[in-house]
Motif scaffolding. Structure first.
Motif: not given
Length: 255
Positions: A82-83, A167-171, A199-203, A222-223
């Motif tokens: 998680i980033y 692979d995924l960016l969750i906001v 690899n998941v980003g959380i913004f 496409d987040s």
């Protein structure tokens, strides 16, 4: 089981053959606070995820020498990285986010400058030593196999560029009604894509939240803009909660 043992991180350069050396701040902590003496067993990590079982050979004011007994197969890392892209909050909040995020299993913290970030804060984040120290301490206490990194702050647009490596960016966004992480994960399960997510980003927006326009830009790449529920969460709570839900649903948090 090595649960009760004290754990230390020492750079792999200080591990030679079957003898490892601990220097720096930990030494005083070992003899003054923990009062660890010769013959006691400890866990040692080479800062790159490799763990060893060791036995203390000697303790002095300058260094602690440890005999490496065996390499351990322990790995307490989640299989999902998680980033956390964190809109810059006031510094005490960032301390908390780094400490709790490390306990949860976050891989990297990337402070981010969005439109509503208080300009005065940018200077505060020049010195990342303290935050990385907090990550190190929390990694020891929570028995992490790696020490998460707190990176240099980046601008909003740089997050959009980094999505290619995720692979995924969750906001999380307070105006995202009726579409929560639960719905998102269920959709991913239906498409059978959950097992390809590594690899998941959380913004997470700063204290003032995201601007409408920023959310539009985020959606364009496409987040997944999601709600964390009907109650408004503070930025530091949102970071911890969003990370927890993702690790619970897609990885090992919750056992």
């Amino acid at each position: 089981e090595n649960k009760g043992m004290h754990k230390f991180f020492t750079p792999k350069e200080l591990i030679n053959g079957d003898v490892a050396k601990i220097i720096g701040d930990d030494v005083k902590h070992i003899y003054k606070v923990l009062r660890i003496s010769e013959g006691e067993k400890v866990t040692l990590n080479n800062c790159e995820g490799i763990e060893y079982l060791g036995k203390v050979i000697s303790v002095s004011k300058q260094e602690v020498l440890i005999e490496i007994l065996e390499k351990l197969e322990d790995n307490n890392e989640s299989d999902i990285k998680i980033y956390l892209f964190q809109g810059l909050p006031k510094s005490q909040k960032m301390d908390l986010i780094v400490q709790k995020g490390t306990e949860l299993g976050i891989t990297e913290f990337i402070p981010t400058i969005t439109h509503r970030v208080d300009v005065k804060l940018k200077g505060e984040f020049k010195k990342l030593d303290r935050l990385n120290r907090i990550a190190l301490e929390a990694a020891k206490q929570s028995k992490r196999s790696i020490i998460p990194k707190v990176s240099e702050p980046i601008e909003f647009n740089a997050v959009l560029e980094r999505i290619n490596s995720l692979d995924l960016l969750i906001v999380p966004y307070e105006n995202a009604n009726n579409f929560g992480i639960k719905t998102l994960i269920n959709e991913l399960r239906k498409d059978n894509t959950t097992n390809t997510i590594k690899n998941v980003g959380i913004f997470v927006g700063p204290e003032g939240g995201f601007e409408e326009e920023e959310i539009v830009n985020i959606q364009d790449i496409d987040s997944k803009v999601v709600s964390l529920g009907p109650r408004i969460l503070r930025t530091e709570t949102a970071s911890v909660v969003a990370s927890s839900i993702v690790l619970y649903e897609l990885s090992d948090l919750g056992g």
